[in-house]
Design a protein around this motif. Sequence first.
Motif, PDB file in Angstrom:
ATOM      1  N   GLU A  38       0.637  -1.250   0.044  1.00 29.32           N
ATOM      2  CA  GLU A  38       0.119   0.114   0.056  1.00 29.32           C
ATOM      3  C   GLU A  38       0.929   1.201   0.096  1.00 29.32           C
ATOM      4  N   LYS A  39       1.718   1.137   0.652  1.00 34.99           N
ATOM      5  CA  LYS A  39       2.857   2.552   0.868  1.00 34.99           C
ATOM      6  C   LYS A  39       3.719   2.724  -0.350  1.00 34.99           C
ATOM      7  N   PHE A  40       4.132   1.428  -0.776  1.00 36.96           N
ATOM      8  CA  PHE A  40       5.432   1.849  -1.632  1.00 36.96           C
ATOM      9  C   PHE A  40       5.161   1.167  -3.170  1.00 36.96           C
ATOM     10  N   PHE A  41       4.627  -0.191  -3.384  1.00 36.97           N
ATOM     11  CA  PHE A  41       4.656  -1.001  -4.625  1.00 36.97           C
ATOM     12  C   PHE A  41       3.438  -0.258  -5.273  1.00 36.97           C
ATOM     13  N   LYS A  42       2.442  -0.219  -5.082  1.00 38.29           N
ATOM     14  CA  LYS A  42       1.069   0.129  -5.624  1.00 38.29           C
ATOM     15  C   LYS A  42       1.293   1.412  -6.409  1.00 38.29           C
ATOM     16  N   HIS A  43       2.106   2.293  -6.154  1.00 38.14           N
ATOM     17  CA  HIS A  43       2.251   3.683  -6.825  1.00 38.14           C
ATOM     18  C   HIS A  43       3.158   3.619  -8.177  1.00 38.14           C
ATOM     19  N   GLY A  44       3.638   2.546  -8.085  1.00 43.13           N
ATOM     20  CA  GLY A  44       4.703   2.339  -9.345  1.00 43.13           C
ATOM     21  C   GLY A  44       5.659   3.657  -9.397  1.00 43.13           C
ATOM     22  N   GLY A  45       5.692   4.180 -10.591  1.00 41.51           N
ATOM     23  CA  GLY A  45       6.115   5.483 -10.990  1.00 41.51           C
ATOM     24  C   GLY A  45       5.587   6.616 -10.850  1.00 41.51           C
ATOM     25  N   ALA A  46       4.207   6.615 -10.188  1.00 46.11           N
ATOM     26  CA  ALA A  46       3.283   7.584 -10.343  1.00 46.11           C
ATOM     27  C   ALA A  46       3.729   8.841  -9.160  1.00 46.11           C
TER      28      ALA A  46
END
Length: 82
Positions: A38-46
Amino acid sequence: MCAGYYSYIYAKCFASTIWQSVCEEDPLSLSTGTLLREKFFKHGGAKDPGELLKDLAGKEIISVHGEGIVPATTCVLNELKL
């Protein structure tokens, strides 16, 4: 050649800090995995990488110098017993 070498050291500093502050206590738990997702991987390069790191492991993980970020070295030094 130098950029590749130093990026490895930066990554090692970040990995050590994330391990010691987020994962070390119970690395295989659902809560640890959820936190990482939730805090790191889900954002990708966004999202800005510095903001992702601070959101995950706390503002101490990086220092801003000019336009660049400098990783905290305490955890990697502890890991290396220095």
